[in-house]
Design a protein around this motif. Sequence first.
Motif, short mmCIF file in Angstrom:
data_model
loop_
_atom_site.label_atom_id
_atom_site.label_comp_id
_atom_site.label_asym_id
_atom_site.label_seq_id
_atom_site.Cartn_x
_atom_site.Cartn_y
_atom_site.Cartn_z
N THR A 125 12.62 3.90 7.79
CA THR A 125 12.05 3.41 8.23
C THR A 125 12.56 1.99 7.64
N GLU A 126 12.70 1.36 9.03
CA GLU A 126 13.03 -0.14 8.53
C GLU A 126 12.59 -0.68 7.16
N LEU A 127 13.84 -0.88 6.61
CA LEU A 127 13.34 -1.84 5.20
C LEU A 127 12.69 -2.92 5.00
N SER A 128 12.20 -3.86 6.00
CA SER A 128 11.50 -4.98 6.26
C SER A 128 10.10 -3.96 6.21
N GLU A 129 10.04 -3.59 7.44
CA GLU A 129 8.99 -2.69 7.44
C GLU A 129 8.53 -2.02 5.93
N LEU A 130 8.78 -1.40 5.42
CA LEU A 130 8.74 -0.68 4.60
C LEU A 130 7.76 -1.55 3.30
N LEU A 131 9.02 -3.01 3.02
CA LEU A 131 8.62 -3.91 2.12
C LEU A 131 7.38 -4.50 2.25
N ASN A 132 6.98 -4.52 3.55
CA ASN A 132 5.64 -4.87 4.27
C ASN A 132 4.33 -4.47 4.00
N GLN A 133 5.12 -3.09 4.11
CA GLN A 133 3.93 -2.65 4.08
C GLN A 133 3.55 -1.88 2.10
N ALA A 134 4.34 -2.43 1.27
CA ALA A 134 4.13 -2.12 -0.17
C ALA A 134 3.44 -3.37 -0.31
N ILE A 135 3.70 -4.15 -0.29
CA ILE A 135 3.47 -5.47 -0.38
C ILE A 135 1.55 -5.50 -0.05
N GLN A 136 1.86 -5.50 1.37
CA GLN A 136 -0.61 -4.81 1.51
C GLN A 136 -0.56 -4.50 0.80
N ALA A 137 -0.21 -2.67 0.23
CA ALA A 137 -0.73 -2.08 -0.32
C ALA A 137 -1.20 -3.09 -1.58
N LEU A 138 -0.07 -3.08 -2.21
CA LEU A 138 -0.37 -3.93 -3.74
C LEU A 138 -1.13 -5.03 -4.37
N GLU A 139 -1.21 -6.35 -2.73
CA GLU A 139 -1.97 -7.46 -2.89
C GLU A 139 -3.44 -5.92 -2.22
N LYS A 140 -4.04 -5.75 -1.71
CA LYS A 140 -5.32 -4.89 -1.73
C LYS A 140 -5.46 -4.51 -3.43
N ARG A 141 -4.76 -3.44 -4.09
CA ARG A 141 -4.94 -3.73 -5.32
C ARG A 141 -3.36 -3.36 -6.03
N PRO A 142 -3.73 -4.36 -7.02
CA PRO A 142 -2.19 -4.51 -7.14
C PRO A 142 -1.78 -3.44 -8.44
N TYR A 143 -0.45 -3.81 -8.79
CA TYR A 143 -0.28 -1.92 -10.09
C TYR A 143 -0.39 -2.40 -10.98
N LEU A 144 -0.63 -3.69 -11.57
CA LEU A 144 -1.53 -3.79 -12.77
C LEU A 144 -2.18 -2.52 -12.96
N GLU A 145 -3.81 -2.38 -11.31
CA GLU A 145 -4.50 -1.72 -11.42
C GLU A 145 -4.23 -0.47 -11.86
N ARG A 146 -3.02 -0.05 -10.59
CA ARG A 146 -3.28 1.39 -10.81
C ARG A 146 -2.11 2.03 -11.66
N ILE A 147 -1.78 1.30 -12.70
CA ILE A 147 -1.14 0.60 -14.38
C ILE A 147 -1.72 1.94 -15.28
N LYS A 148 -2.92 0.21 -15.49
CA LYS A 148 -4.83 1.11 -16.03
C LYS A 148 -5.03 1.98 -15.94
N GLU A 149 -4.96 2.16 -14.66
CA GLU A 149 -5.75 3.42 -14.16
C GLU A 149 -4.86 4.84 -14.86
N ASN A 150 -3.90 5.31 -15.26
CA ASN A 150 -2.92 5.67 -16.15
C ASN A 150 -2.61 5.96 -17.19
N LEU A 151 -3.33 4.51 -18.07
CA LEU A 151 -2.81 4.73 -19.28
C LEU A 151 -3.87 4.88 -20.22
#
Length: 156
Positions: A125-151
């Motif tokens: 997968t193109e690196l920039s496309e993968l990064l864009n997908q990751a950015i979009q996912a994190l803008e929808k649901r921040p990493y901190l929220e994901r961490i707190k769910e598992n903490l």
Amino acid sequence: MKYSQLGTQLRHILELLDGDVAESYRACGLENYKPRYTPIMRALIHKRDITISEVVASTHISQPAVSQTVKDMIKQGLVQTSSGEDARQRKIRLTRKGSALIPKLKQQWIATREAEQSLNSELPTELSELLNQAIQALEKRPYLERIKENLSIEAT
């Protein structure tokens, strides 16, 4: 237990990419040019005068990082600032020295884009496309929220 290596991997890939890009600038005669200047230089190529707020909005780089980079670019003699219509805003503009770099920078950016395409041809997968997908996912649901769910934190 296996721990996440994501932060370490991201820093490592950034070091690999940024270090080589910086070296390629030096190799083509742009001795003191830093890769972090590029978003600001590109913004100034498209718009003669620009505010730090406009750079932040167009690049998604933090205001403190843009301000620090602009200060460094002023020291290098690449840009100058002036007061905007609103006294609180500073306008950034290329100096003659900064403008003189544009032809070499454009050649460098073309070569960098070709190198990116070469890298992408080796990836599933193109690196920039993968990064864009990751950015979009994190803008929808921040990493901190994901961490707190598992903490599991006990209320104190």
